[in-house]
Design an enzyme around this catalytic site. Structure first.
Site, short mmCIF file in Angstrom:
data_model
loop_
_atom_site.label_atom_id
_atom_site.label_comp_id
_atom_site.label_asym_id
_atom_site.label_seq_id
_atom_site.Cartn_x
_atom_site.Cartn_y
_atom_site.Cartn_z
N GLU A 145 40.46 40.92 34.72
CA GLU A 145 39.07 40.47 34.53
C GLU A 145 38.34 41.45 33.60
O GLU A 145 38.54 42.65 33.69
CB GLU A 145 38.37 40.43 35.89
CG GLU A 145 36.90 40.05 35.84
CD GLU A 145 36.22 40.15 37.20
OE1 GLU A 145 35.20 39.46 37.39
OE2 GLU A 145 36.71 40.91 38.07
N LYS B 296 33.60 31.92 35.63
CA LYS B 296 33.69 32.37 37.02
C LYS B 296 32.66 31.67 37.89
O LYS B 296 31.46 31.73 37.62
CB LYS B 296 33.49 33.89 37.08
CG LYS B 296 33.71 34.52 38.45
CD LYS B 296 33.53 36.03 38.34
CE LYS B 296 33.75 36.74 39.66
NZ LYS B 296 33.52 38.20 39.53
N CYS C 232 38.68 37.00 40.27
CA CYS C 232 38.29 38.03 41.23
C CYS C 232 37.64 37.49 42.51
O CYS C 232 38.33 37.02 43.41
CB CYS C 232 37.38 39.05 40.53
SG CYS C 232 37.34 40.67 41.36
#
Length: 255
Positions: A40, A106, A140
């Site tokens: 990331e 995300k 994540c």
């Protein structure tokens, strides 16, 4: 399909240095692979100062990824900070060998770090079809939310790129295994190592898990490139034999 998990340190808010460092890593291994996975925010570290490092979809890092994908004749994926229409996104890009791209923004922004105050959340789940596999790439903090990752698309590979700190490594290991078992899919997590600009320590634990929860690559704590080969036939045979996904509950997800 062969996948290279690239676990690396990240120079704080320094895209030029990070591209140089990653170029050396990527050109340094000789084995042919189908996909390279970066962590990331691989060009900057997990910064809440996007103005210092944000790029566009026509910026230097995207061009660099496209060049590498073509040179290595493989796909490359990872997330970076993108500015678009006045908003900042933690955007995962999937670059195909011919330079074409798909992307995922995300969905779950890390409120503990204030990511939700600075970045704009994505809405759409992405399923990438590549080399006969269906891949679901996530980022994540998404790992903590099983409903969004739920395998309703019959994907084969669940892929997480992360900056996941040492202090919560136990959760990372547990949740990656859980996602693999509950979705009956290959699950890969690629994390960074080193210390970031906020003095958070990372010990990696990049890993690959099969559809029954067994390690193919055990959690790694050193900087390096770790290669895993996935077997689609074996996955399909096991799914057909056990058919656990056929018994899943039906419901709708509201984003």
């Amino acid at each position: 399909m062969k996948i290279a998990l690239l676990q690396t340190s990240i120079d704080w808010e320094n895209p030029l240095e990070n591209r140089s460092h990653l170029s050396q890593k990527i050109t340094g291994f000789m084995e042919d692979v189908d996909l390279i996975v970066l962590p990331e925010m691989f060009s900057s570290g997990f910064t809440m100062n996007p103005k210092a490092v944000a790029e566009t979809m026509k910026g230097e890092t995207i061009s660099w990824l496209q060049h590498l994908a073509k040179a290595k004749n493989c796909a490359i994926t990872g997330s970076l900070i993108i500015k678009e229409k006045g908003n900042f996104y933690n955007r995962l890009v999937f670059v195909f060998p011919d330079g074409k791209m798909q992307h995922y923004d995300k969905r779950h922004l890390f409120t503990l770090a204030g990511e939700d105050k600075i970045y704009t959340a994505g809405k759409e789940k992405l399923i990438v079809e590549y080399k006969g596999f269906k891949i679901c790439p996530l980022v994540c903090y998404d790992l903590r939310f099983p409903v969004f990752a739920r395998n309703v698309e019959n994907y084969d590979v669940l892929l997480y790129v992360a900056n996941w700190p040492k202090v919560r490594t136990n959760a990372w290991d547990i949740l990656l295994k859980a996602r693999a078992v509950e979705n009956m899919c290959y699950t890969i997590g690629v994390n960074r190592v080193g210390v970031d600009g906020n003095n958070h320590e990372y010990i990696g634990h990049s890993q690959a898990i099969d559809f029954l929860g067994n390690y193919i690559i055990e959690p790694q704590e050193t900087e390096g490139v770790f290669i895993v080969e996935l077997d689609k036939k074996k996955l399909d045979e096991t799914r057909n034999k056990l058919a656990f996904l056929d018994d899943k509950d039906e419901f709708k997800l509201s984003c």
